[in-house]
Design a protein around this motif. Structure first.
Motif: not given
Ligand code: ZN
Ligand code: GLN
Length: 771
Positions: A658-660, A742-743
């Motif tokens: 996971h990447m923001c 998203d996160c």
């Molecule tokens: Zn994130």
């Protein structure tokens, strides 16, 4: 040549006990009047200047203080508050300042402002990272009609304060080019903010004249952009601009930091200023050239003490660099920290719990002031035998300590084979066996890891920390929270579940606390933005994992459901990036050590029957070096560290990352080379635009583009997410797509979280029917 002075580019403003944070937050809650907040600011400045003078610094630095951010200070100083806020001159300056920083709630509440539902007029200025640090500044907004005017009252008052206290003053300002560079264009396209320089320079000129008149001895003009790859128009603007500034007659010290000057070295040396400050840590290899090129009469300020890290300076090594410079130069030599001390904690004095041996290896902001004094005294011929011996002993102890060096870790690193960072089979074959094993529907739904950190969770953690709740009681509370999160996800009908991260205070600290080689301070706070501070872990030694860190929690959660439970880990690059790291070995080596520790956790989770494991790397992009030429090297080891962590997994184990939110387009080949089976990214705020690049690049593996923004408590409706998913399906093959927010959701409440996820699951089902 004996005229050696010492100074610093800037000092932390938050206070030894985060007094500024406390005062700001009380003020924002309406509990502290502005006059009392101002008083706190004055007291902090006075204390910090006194520390500088007591340490023997020749000047105090004035202008580094800010109630929120120094770039925001310049927006007011230079009279360019964005017109969209609709400020009137009658409005109090400090209120306007906080409105820019935090959003103008007054404006937003105004239903009849005439700007409609989506009125952005009072929205806070955008925030972004200050070069490659974890400090965030407020982004100035420039448009064709931006005008500048001088509002130096606050700065001049601070200068007067320092003078009244009897201090010789060096004022610090952001240079005009870097100020424009850090901003962004708003409105009509085709407008170039560099075009504003001609209007900005007279305002700077007037400011310099006023500072000179106010009795400052020096003005430090920060132009850290000189360490970046610059378009030629920006580079060419420096000489005429600085000729104009030099007319004001104030002695100017041009300051650069964070990065080598390289092709801008000649330019920096010939600008018409009285002195040049360079980063003697990050650009140590350029010091000789700078000493050769800088005209003999100018001040050379060498930032020899590291302003970005927490280690005690090797004074012998520093002296070995400084002595030839002193002998070579005819002009004055100044000693300094590499950059402002904003980026390191205040003082070691309060660290009473820190292991004494580790403590002896460290120097925070105030200790760095003392190091400068010893270096100067030594060069000036004073007897500093005792101080040098103490520093030498600390350096020797750190170099030899068995706590730093773990032979097993070294041996394991040395024996790594190239296959160890590669999965056994290529992605298409893994995908087939994973699909077979997991049996997920099209558009599988999942979340990013954390669920609301409820009041109950926080209370239990605090009570446990205070010793009022024993380990068993704490564990029971967390297990119950995990069970609750699992139950709710089943009811919502999510396909891949998570345990919710209830037991984690912070995604880096949680792992650091369980790994060898990490230490934690009690008060090592560093400003991140506004009143927000972070307390980064210190990585002092070889990293190893004494025992599993997440397996019991995750396995517990898996036992509660038949659906796949996703294991949740923080990746090696993110752990590295959000810590203070060793300076006695390359970052790449530390990253590989962390990778091996997390790799063992992957293996243990797999062994415990966990079929999906997510390794978060939200900080991968922010680790990029400031200079493009060094990107490949970084991306090579950073993605390699991720693969080393992941590649222990068997083909039938699905690895997620996971990447923001980040700009991915220029690093897509490297993101693909990480070879995660699934990547989840933040895309909803860009209306899926971010995904277009992945589509064009024909990103080969599966992707979960975030379908709703978790930063807002607003519950997204199903149709809105359906629209985003259709948009995603038009650029990415639908059978490659996942559906997720998203996160992580830790900052949200359960009510809005459940409502949003219910709509998200409904959206995924609608998409499946369209197939
Ligand atoms: Zn994130
Ligand atoms: N797994 C983490 C969470 O859900 C990821 C956080 C992040 O991306 N910064 O909170």
């Amino acid at each position: 040549m004996t005229n050696i002075q010492i100074h610093i580019p800037g000092f932390p403003r938050i206070g030894s006990a985060r007094e500024l944070k406390t005062a700001l937050e009380r003020h924002w809650r309406g509990e502290l009047p502005a006059s009392a907040l101002e008083q706190t600011g004055r007291a902090l400045r006075a204390r910090h200047w006194a520390l500088q003078r007591e340490a023997g610094l020749d000047h105090v630095t004035v202008g580094d203080f800010a109630f929120y951010d120094h770039v925001a200070n310049h927006i007011q100083l230079l009279g360019c508050e964005p017109a969209r806020f609709g400020f009137t001159p009658q409005q109090d300056a400090l209120q306007r300042y906080f409105a820019m920083a935090r959003g103008d709630t007054g404006h937003a509440a105004h239903a009849d402002c005439g700007h409609g539902h989506a009125c952005q007029h009072g929205a806070a200025l955008e925030m972004t990272k200050w070069f490659d640090t974890n400090y965030h500044y407020l982004v100035p907004e420039f448009a064709g009609d931006t005008a500048f005017s001088l509002h130096a009252e606050r700065l001049l008052a601070e200068v007067a304060e320092a003078r009244a206290l009897g201090h010789p003053v060096k004022a610090v300002l952001l240079g005009p080019l870097t100020f424009l560079w850090l901003g962004k264009e708003k409105g009509a396209s085709g407008f170039d903010r560099l075009g504003l320089l001609d209007q900005l320079l007279p305002v700077y000129g007037a400011l310099l004249a006023q500072l000179k008149h106010a009795g400052v001895d020096w003005v430090q003009l920060d132009e850290p952009m000189l360490g970046l790859d610059l378009p030629s128009a920006w580079r060419n603007a420096f000489e005429p601009a600085y000729w104009q500034l030099s007319q004001a007659g104030a002695p100017l010290l041009l300051a650069t930091y964070f990065s080598p000057l390289e092709e801008n070295l000649g330019l920096a040396c010939r600008l018409p200023v009285a002195g040049l400050h360079v980063d003697g840590v990050r650009a140590a290899h350029e010091l000789t050239s700078v000493a050769d090129w800088l005209p003999g009469h100018k001040v050379l300020s060498v930032g020899i003490v590291d302003g970005r890290n927490v280690w005690r300076t090797d004074l012998d090594a520093a002296l070995a660099v400084l002595r030839p410079l002193r002998d070579k130069r005819t002009g004055p030599l100044w000693l300094s920290t590499s950059c402002s001390l904003l980026h390191v904690p205040f003082s070691l004095e309060q660290e009473t719990q820190l292991d004494p041996e580790i403590r002896s290896w460290l120097a925070f902001a105030t200790e760095k002031l003392a190091e400068l004094a010893v270096l100067r005294a030594t060069l000036a011929g004073a007897d500093t035998t005792g101080a040098l011996a103490a520093a030498r002993a600390a350096v020797a102890s750190r170099r030899a300590s068995p706590r730093v060096h773990n032979t097993a870790v070294a041996a394991r690193l040395a024996s790594l084979t190239p296959e160890q960072d590669r999965r056994a089979k290529p992605f298409p074959q893994r995908q087939a066996v994973q699909r077979e094993r997991l049996g997920l529907p099209a558009f599988p739904t999942t979340t990013i890891g954390s669920f609301p950190q409820t009041a109950e969770i926080r209370a239990a953690r605090a009570a446990h920390k205070r010793g009022e709740l024993d380990a068993a009681g704490y564990e029971r509370t967390m297990l119950a929270q995990i069970a609750d999160a699992v139950h709710r996800q089943e009811l919502l009908g999510l396909d891949v579940l998570v345990h919710g991260e209830a037991e984690r205070n912070d995604m880096v600290e949680y792992f650091g606390e369980q790994l060898d080689g990490f230490a934690f301070t009690q008060h090592g706070w560093v400003q991140s933005y506004g009143s927000r501070c972070v307390k980064p872990p210190l990585i002092y030694g070889d990293v190893a994992r004494p025992q599993p860190m997440t397996v019991a929690w995750t396995a517990h959660a898996q036992r509660l459901t038949k659906r796949p439970m996703k294991g949740m880990l923080t990746g090696p690059v993110t752990i590295l990036q959000w810590s203070f790291v060793r300076d006695d070995q390359p970052r790449a080596t530390t990253a590989r050590q962390i990778a091996l520790a997390i790799r063992d956790e992957v293996a243990d989770l797999e062994q415990a029957g966990i079929a999906i494991i997510q390794i978060d790397e939200p900080a991968l992009r922010e680790g990029l070096p400031l200079r493009r030429a060094r990107w490949d090297d970084y991306l090579d080891w950073a993605t390699g560290a991720f693969r080393l962590t992941a590649a222990v997994a068997a083909d039938h184990t699905q690895i997620h990352t996971h990447m923001c939110y980040a700009e991915f387009n220029d690093i897509l080949p490297q993101i693909a080379a990480m070879d995660a089976d699934v990547i989840t990214i933040e895309t909803s705020r860009s209306d899926m635009e971010l995904l277009a690049g992945f589509g064009q690049f024909q990103y080969p593996n599966e992707i979960g583009p975030g379908v709703y923004d978790i930063h807002s408590p607003r519950v997204p409706d199903t149709q809105q997410m359906v629209r985003l998913l259709r948009k995603a399906s038009s650029v990415i093959a639908p059978d490659q797509l996942w559906v997720n927010p998203d996160c992580g959701l830790k900052t949200r409440g359960w009510e809005e979280t459940e409502a949003a996820l219910r709509n998200m699951v409904a959206a995924a089902r609608l998409l499946r029917e369209e197939q």
